[in-house]
Design a protein around this motif. Structure first.
Motif, mmCIF file in Angstrom:
data_model
loop_
_atom_site.group_PDB
_atom_site.id
_atom_site.type_symbol
_atom_site.label_atom_id
_atom_site.label_comp_id
_atom_site.label_asym_id
_atom_site.label_seq_id
_atom_site.Cartn_x
_atom_site.Cartn_y
_atom_site.Cartn_z
ATOM 1 N N ARG A 42 6.623 5.943 -9.050
ATOM 2 C CA ARG A 42 7.324 4.925 -9.812
ATOM 3 C C ARG A 42 7.690 3.790 -8.866
ATOM 4 N NH1 ARG A 42 13.447 6.043 -11.754
ATOM 5 N NH2 ARG A 42 13.901 4.022 -12.679
ATOM 6 N N VAL A 43 7.550 2.562 -9.315
ATOM 7 C CA VAL A 43 7.894 1.408 -8.491
ATOM 8 C C VAL A 43 8.953 0.581 -9.213
ATOM 9 C CG1 VAL A 43 7.051 -0.721 -7.408
ATOM 10 C CG2 VAL A 43 5.610 1.312 -7.427
ATOM 11 N N ASP B 74 0.836 -1.201 0.000
ATOM 12 C CA ASP B 74 0.000 0.000 0.000
ATOM 13 C C ASP B 74 0.873 1.255 0.000
ATOM 14 O OD1 ASP B 74 0.788 -0.972 2.471
ATOM 15 O OD2 ASP B 74 -0.697 0.216 3.549
ATOM 16 N N GLU B 75 2.082 1.153 0.556
ATOM 17 C CA GLU B 75 2.995 2.297 0.509
ATOM 18 C C GLU B 75 3.527 2.474 -0.905
ATOM 19 O OE1 GLU B 75 6.006 1.672 3.457
ATOM 20 O OE2 GLU B 75 4.571 1.810 5.101
ATOM 21 N N ALA B 76 3.830 1.352 -1.545
ATOM 22 C CA ALA B 76 4.352 1.408 -2.907
ATOM 23 C C ALA B 76 3.316 2.021 -3.845
ATOM 24 C CB ALA B 76 4.738 0.017 -3.374
ATOM 25 N N ASP C 274 9.883 -1.993 -13.637
ATOM 26 C CA ASP C 274 10.182 -0.602 -13.356
ATOM 27 C C ASP C 274 9.173 0.246 -14.118
ATOM 28 O OD1 ASP C 274 11.158 1.911 -13.053
ATOM 29 O OD2 ASP C 274 13.163 1.502 -13.826
ATOM 30 N N ASP C 275 8.157 0.723 -13.401
ATOM 31 C CA ASP C 275 7.086 1.447 -14.092
ATOM 32 C C ASP C 275 6.247 2.217 -13.073
ATOM 33 O OD1 ASP C 275 5.407 2.254 -16.141
ATOM 34 O OD2 ASP C 275 5.468 0.277 -17.099
ATOM 35 N N ILE C 276 5.148 2.827 -13.540
ATOM 36 C CA ILE C 276 4.218 3.442 -12.595
ATOM 37 C C ILE C 276 3.525 2.319 -11.811
ATOM 38 C CG2 ILE C 276 3.867 5.571 -13.907
ATOM 39 C CD1 ILE C 276 1.202 4.318 -14.903
#
Lengths: 269, 289
Positions: free
Chosen positions: B220-221, B213-215, B232-234
């Protein structure tokens, strides 16, 4: 039970004593200790105690707290006074079943009790009215001249700051470990002295292990905040001394002089 | 956009130091990452996700030169981290917050602790006072400035630790699982503070976490597994790869989980790109109507 430890406890306030420069407070406490130990009669000891009473009344600290600070040294006081009463020779005042009590013994133990009590009262007044962090700052500044002789003044103060910071954390941790070991059947409060000492091992080992881990993390966090030793450091708060500090110092010196004169007078007479 | 942190073909390995000969031998090395590339844009809010031991903390420690690369280059705030004489320049720009707030607070008064970094940097007293006060206000701990850290809750302590970093006025803060030891309300406090610092002060945030939930709150994650970047994306796109995340031992936000399961059970319009509860509820409402 561990929560009762009052080492370095500070009671915030706004009295004259609280507002004195910590460096002067340390110096005055040192002078007071000299007073207590150089006083050789009840009158001069009384004068030294009067000095404490004045400071105490100005500080607004409650009598209860001062008495509480005395608690841990009661056994020491009893022990030394008993030794003094029975083992010092002089004119016998009282004798029962071969146990003699001399006037010298009574007198010496009387002095000893008053000295110890005044010593503890005076030094606890210092820690009660000065926040530990300011106290460390003051010690650092007083030792600073020695750093020219390679004396690690800043390092010492930093160690004290960190030690003070971690006292509550480690107390809490010890409580936790004790409960955990009790929950697994450790008997901490019963058995012989050696049994109880042995029972402390499973508490101390985890405590040490976690302290090392904490130390490592703390060192890392300090490095991340650019800690680079004492050089070129500035301070959020600096100690300032004013007229009242010099007045207090003069008063303490006056009392010291007075005590010396009283004792000297008695010798001459 | 400017890059605040960039890793170029970054390699790092631990050696087994118990045996000198083994340290020379390549087989005894524990490779953490091998030729890793990553760029973090200025002002962004990036989350690095990964299972235990995937190398995310090691990567974070490269960002402010606690660890130095064994191969490749790491540029933090434009400085090559292997330039050891510029260590403090890097650390002034890239602040770091750790997991356990108890182990990063140095002083026994909140404001003294916030001032610690400034004292080390030799900031003059007037300016220091100002910066300490504004840092404490930025994390909402100004009223507690004279308290002892031991009187504070976990979340409050972590906010003090963050204030200690933002007093340095860094361009970027790297947070290594700052909420892992906190209770739910402490986590919320800390996340709110982090988001506000990013939005209002424009501080670049790199947050390492294993809470989905923090991510989901990031721009961007980056998902890491065994020292490699696998996604590696939104957040919406990253979490739509439900199966892939499961395979590397990660969860997805509960909303995505629900959407995924409904999608599998025949609700073809259930969108796995939904990551927040609100949108999920909207969808369910529409469906039930």
């Amino acid at each position: 039970m561990l929560k009762d430890i009052t080492i370095g406890q500070y009671f915030p306030g706004n009295s004259v004593i609280h507002r004195l420069d910590a460096r002067f407070k340390i110096a005055i406490t040192a002078i007071y200790i000299i007073m207590v130990f150089s006083a050789k009669s009840f009158i001069s000891l009384g004068a030294a105690f009067l000095f404490f009473v004045i400071a105490f009344l100005l500080s607004g600290i409650s009598v209860k707290l001062i008495i509480k600070s005395m608690k841990p040294i009661i056994p020491v006081i009893i022990f030394t006074s008993v030794l003094n009463i029975f083992f010092i020779d002089g004119v016998t005042v009282f004798e029962l079943f071969g146990i003699r009590i001399s006037d010298e013994g009574l007198l010496t133990s009387g002095y000893m009790i008053i000295r110890l009590v005044s010593l503890i009262c005076g030094s606890s007044l210092l820690t009660y009215t000065t926040s530990p962090i300011i106290l460390t700052d003051a010690i650092e500044q007083m030792l600073k001249p020695l750093s020219k002789l390679r004396f690690p003044a800043h390092e010492l103060a930093m160690m004290m700051t960190i030690a003070l910071r971690f006292i509550p954390t480690l107390i809490e941790e010890t409580d936790k470990i004790m409960s955990a070991q009790k929950a697994r059947g450790a008997e901490l409060d019963s058995g012989s002295f050696t049994d109880r000492a042995k029972a402390l091992i499973p508490i101390l080992i985890p405590l040490f292990v976690s302290s090392f881990r904490r130390a490592e993390e703390l060192a890392l966090a300090m490095e991340c905040r650019c800690y680079n030793g004492g050089e070129g450091r500035t301070k959020l708060k600096t100690l300032v001394s004013g007229g009242k500090d010099y007045a207090a110092l003069s008063l303490s010196l006056l009392f010291l002089a007075l005590i010396m004169i009283i004792d000297l007078g008695r010798v001459v007479l | 956009m400017d890059k605040i942190i960039s890793a170029e073909k970054l390699s790092f390995y631990y050696s087994d130091y118990s045996d000198d000969e083994a340290a020379e031998n390549e087989n005894s090395r524990v490779q953490v990452f091998d030729r890793l590339d990553l760029e973090i844009e200025k002002g962004s809010f990036t989350v690095i996700l990964g299972h235990n031991g995937c190398g995310k903390s090691t990567l974070a420690k490269h960002m402010n030169a606690i660890l130095l690369p064994c191969g490749g280059k790491m540029y933090s705030a434009g400085i090559d981290t292997s330039e050891t004489d510029r260590l403090f320049d890097i650390r002034k720009h890239i602040g770091m917050v750790f997991q356990n707030p108890d182990n990063q607070i140095v002083a026994s008064v909140v404001e003294e602790d916030v001032a610690f970094a400034l004292e080390n940097m030799g900031v003059p007293q007037d300016e220091m006072r100002e910066r300490v006060d504004s840092a404490l206000k930025a994390v909402g701990m100004y009223e507690y400035r004279e308290h002892s850290p031991s009187q504070l809750s976990g979340g409050q302590k972590q906010r003090v630790a963050i204030a200690g970093i933002i007093a340095m006025m860094p361009d970027c803060i790297v947070l290594d699982e700052p909420t892992a030891m906190l209770d739910p309300s402490g986590r919320r406090e800390v996340m709110k503070t982090i988001r506000r610092l990013n939005k209002e002060k424009g501080i670049t945030i790199v947050l390492i976490t294993h809470y989905m939930d923090e991510a989901a709150q990031a721009d961007r994650v980056v998902v890491m597994d065994k020292g490699r970047i696998i996604l590696d994306d939104i957040p919406q796109e990253v979490f739509s790869n439900v199966e892939m995340l499961r395979k590397v031992g990660l969860d997805v936000p509960q909303a995505t989980q629900l959407m995924y399961m409904m999608n599998k059970d025949g609700f073809k319009d259930a969108d796995v790109h939904i990551i927040d509860a609100e949108k999920c509820a909207d969808y369910l409402y529409e469906l039930l109507k």
